[in-house]
Design a protein around this motif. Sequence first.
Motif, PDB file in Angstrom:
ATOM      1  N   ARG A   1       0.768  -1.125   0.075  1.00 14.51           N
ATOM      2  CA  ARG A   1       0.020  -0.032  -0.244  1.00 14.51           C
ATOM      3  C   ARG A   1       0.961   1.296  -0.045  1.00 14.51           C
ATOM      4  N   GLU A   2       1.938   1.210   0.825  1.00 17.64           N
ATOM      5  CA  GLU A   2       2.882   2.571   0.644  1.00 17.64           C
ATOM      6  C   GLU A   2       3.503   2.723  -0.369  1.00 17.64           C
TER       7      GLU A   2
ATOM      8  N   LEU B   1      -1.291   4.401  -2.021  1.00 18.99           N
ATOM      9  CA  LEU B   1      -2.698   4.057  -1.697  1.00 18.99           C
ATOM     10  C   LEU B   1      -2.945   4.585  -0.366  1.00 18.99           C
ATOM     11  N   ASN B   2      -4.152   4.944  -0.164  1.00 15.49           N
ATOM     12  CA  ASN B   2      -4.574   5.152   1.352  1.00 15.49           C
ATOM     13  C   ASN B   2      -5.274   3.727   1.718  1.00 15.49           C
ATOM     14  N   ALA B   3      -5.809   3.627   3.069  1.00 13.61           N
ATOM     15  CA  ALA B   3      -6.276   2.478   3.564  1.00 13.61           C
ATOM     16  C   ALA B   3      -7.720   1.951   2.733  1.00 13.61           C
TER      17      ALA B   3
ATOM     18  N   GLU C   1      -8.594   2.865  -0.228  1.00 18.49           N
ATOM     19  CA  GLU C   1      -8.182   2.419  -1.758  1.00 18.49           C
ATOM     20  C   GLU C   1      -7.770   1.066  -1.671  1.00 18.49           C
ATOM     21  N   GLU C   2      -6.804   0.670  -0.761  1.00 18.72           N
ATOM     22  CA  GLU C   2      -6.255  -0.574  -0.604  1.00 18.72           C
ATOM     23  C   GLU C   2      -7.356  -1.671  -0.308  1.00 18.72           C
TER      24      GLU C   2
ATOM     25  N   TRP D   1      -9.503  -2.295  -3.492  1.00 15.39           N
ATOM     26  CA  TRP D   1      -8.644  -3.080  -4.292  1.00 15.39           C
ATOM     27  C   TRP D   1      -8.554  -4.720  -3.704  1.00 15.39           C
TER      28      TRP D   1
END
Length: 69
Positions: A40-41, A45-47, A49-50, A53
Amino acid sequence: MIENTEKKFKEKYLAGEIEFEEIDDYSQEWGFSDTEMTLREYLGLNAEEEDAWVSVGDEALQELLDKQK
């Protein structure tokens, strides 16, 4: 390899510099790197968005990102 000083996937995608499908290349690079960052980092992406996904798929993430363009 992508260095910390470079833009992450999300920044490049939102700027129109790359296509969404390149997320696969970034994910693969992350898998072969020795970075301590989470995927994610690494992608930027932010939480939320992750989560979209992982739980729904590429289309859900692309839709969230496209809303930010």
